[in-house]
Write an enzyme that holds these catalytic residues in place. Structure first.
Site, short mmCIF file in Angstrom:
data_model
loop_
_atom_site.label_atom_id
_atom_site.label_comp_id
_atom_site.label_asym_id
_atom_site.label_seq_id
_atom_site.Cartn_x
_atom_site.Cartn_y
_atom_site.Cartn_z
N CYS A 48 27.47 -6.50 8.86
CA CYS A 48 27.45 -5.18 9.30
C CYS A 48 29.02 -4.44 9.18
O CYS A 48 29.78 -4.97 9.87
CB CYS A 48 27.11 -4.69 10.60
SG CYS A 48 27.08 -3.06 11.14
N ARG A 59 21.22 -0.99 2.87
CA ARG A 59 20.32 -2.31 2.55
C ARG A 59 19.41 -2.63 3.58
O ARG A 59 18.71 -3.78 3.42
CB ARG A 59 21.48 -3.43 2.28
CG ARG A 59 22.19 -3.31 1.19
CD ARG A 59 23.60 -4.33 1.36
NE ARG A 59 24.25 -4.14 2.37
CZ ARG A 59 25.56 -4.71 2.91
NH1 ARG A 59 25.73 -5.74 2.00
NH2 ARG A 59 26.20 -4.33 3.74
N CYS A 118 21.29 0.47 11.77
CA CYS A 118 22.31 0.92 11.05
C CYS A 118 22.19 1.68 9.77
O CYS A 118 20.96 1.67 9.09
CB CYS A 118 23.00 -0.53 10.60
SG CYS A 118 24.78 -0.01 9.99
N HIS A 152 22.18 -5.98 11.79
CA HIS A 152 22.17 -7.02 10.52
C HIS A 152 23.76 -7.47 10.36
O HIS A 152 24.87 -7.02 10.69
CB HIS A 152 21.96 -6.06 9.19
CG HIS A 152 23.04 -4.98 8.90
ND1 HIS A 152 24.07 -5.32 7.76
CD2 HIS A 152 23.39 -3.92 9.41
CE1 HIS A 152 24.58 -4.29 7.88
NE2 HIS A 152 24.42 -3.35 8.66
N ASP A 175 23.39 1.52 7.16
CA ASP A 175 23.71 0.56 5.91
C ASP A 175 22.49 0.98 4.96
O ASP A 175 21.34 0.72 5.23
CB ASP A 175 23.90 -0.70 6.36
CG ASP A 175 24.27 -1.80 5.09
OD1 ASP A 175 23.74 -1.69 4.11
OD2 ASP A 175 25.21 -2.25 5.29
CO CO Z 1 25.69 -2.07 9.32
#
Ligand code: CO
Length: 221
Positions: free
Chosen positions: A101, A46, A42, A98, A44
């Protein structure tokens, strides 16, 4: 200091630190790459692939998009996959989602979000496919977590439906496919699904290759 200046300063400090530990570091890094892994994760911020797996530059070939999707018409993903599988000869392809998400969460809702509706639609299809199981999970957080896992599972299956993977399985019995979910509240990755080469596929998704189409490893280079 401007926000972005910090990144450039940090880069200089990082490069210096690497050279202090090994003065040949960048000389060696620039030579070649032979990663064993393709990571589809992803976008993302993090879930940085190298950070959470404690790997170094050169070890993981990385593709990231919103909610780690494997969409069979996505030229970007397919180009990365083809290069990783046929040229770099990676041995493992990992789809890592994750919990928490934002993409999966948005797909669970009904809000019109514009262009990204089309991307998130793929996750709605996963929800619909597993509707019976998900509708029986009354706790919304647990249902969200389960959809994150099912989404990863379906994306790994999508990989196995590509000719890129099926041809590689026929030619060199690799790569193995893995579906993982990163839990940012603990830092731990949970294994969701593993698909070894030449695993049984739904017949409708199985391609037959003519013998003269089978590429040997030596002819790739
Ligand atoms: Co995500």
């Amino acid at each position: 200091m401007k926000e972005y200046s910090k990144l450039l300063l940090s880069n200089k400090a990082w490069a210096k630190e690497k050279l202090n530990l090994d003065e040949e570091y960048f000389h060696n890094l620039a030579k070649d790459q032979k990663p064993l892994f393709l990571w589809i994760g992803c976008a993302d911020s993090r879930v940085p692939a190298e950070e959470v797996t404690n790997t170094q530059p050169g070890e993981v070939f990385v593709h990231r998009n919103v909610a780690n999707l494997v969409v069979h018409t996505d030229m970007n993903l397919l180009s990365v996959l083809q290069y990783a599988v046929e040229v770099l000869l990676v041995k493992h392809v990992i789809v890592c989602g994750h919990y928490g998400c934002g993409g999966v969460k948005a797909a669970m809702g009904n809000q019109d979000l514009g262009l990204i509706n089309k991307w998130l639609r793929n996750i709605k299809e996963v929800y619909d496919k597993h509707g019976y199981e998900l509708k029986n999970v009354s706790d919304e957080k647990l249902r969200f977590d389960r959809l994150v896992e099912l989404n990863v599972e379906e994306q790994v299956k999508n990989l196995s439906k590509t000719t890129i993977i099926q041809r590689a399985w026929k030619n060199r019995q690799f790569p193995h496919l893995h579906g993982w979910v990163f839990d940012m509240s603990t830092g731990i990755i949970k294994e969701i699904i593993n698909i070894e080469s030449n695993s049984e596929l739904e017949p409708i998704f199985k391609y037959e290759f003519h013998t003269d189409e089978v590429i040997t490893n030596s002819s790739i280079h």
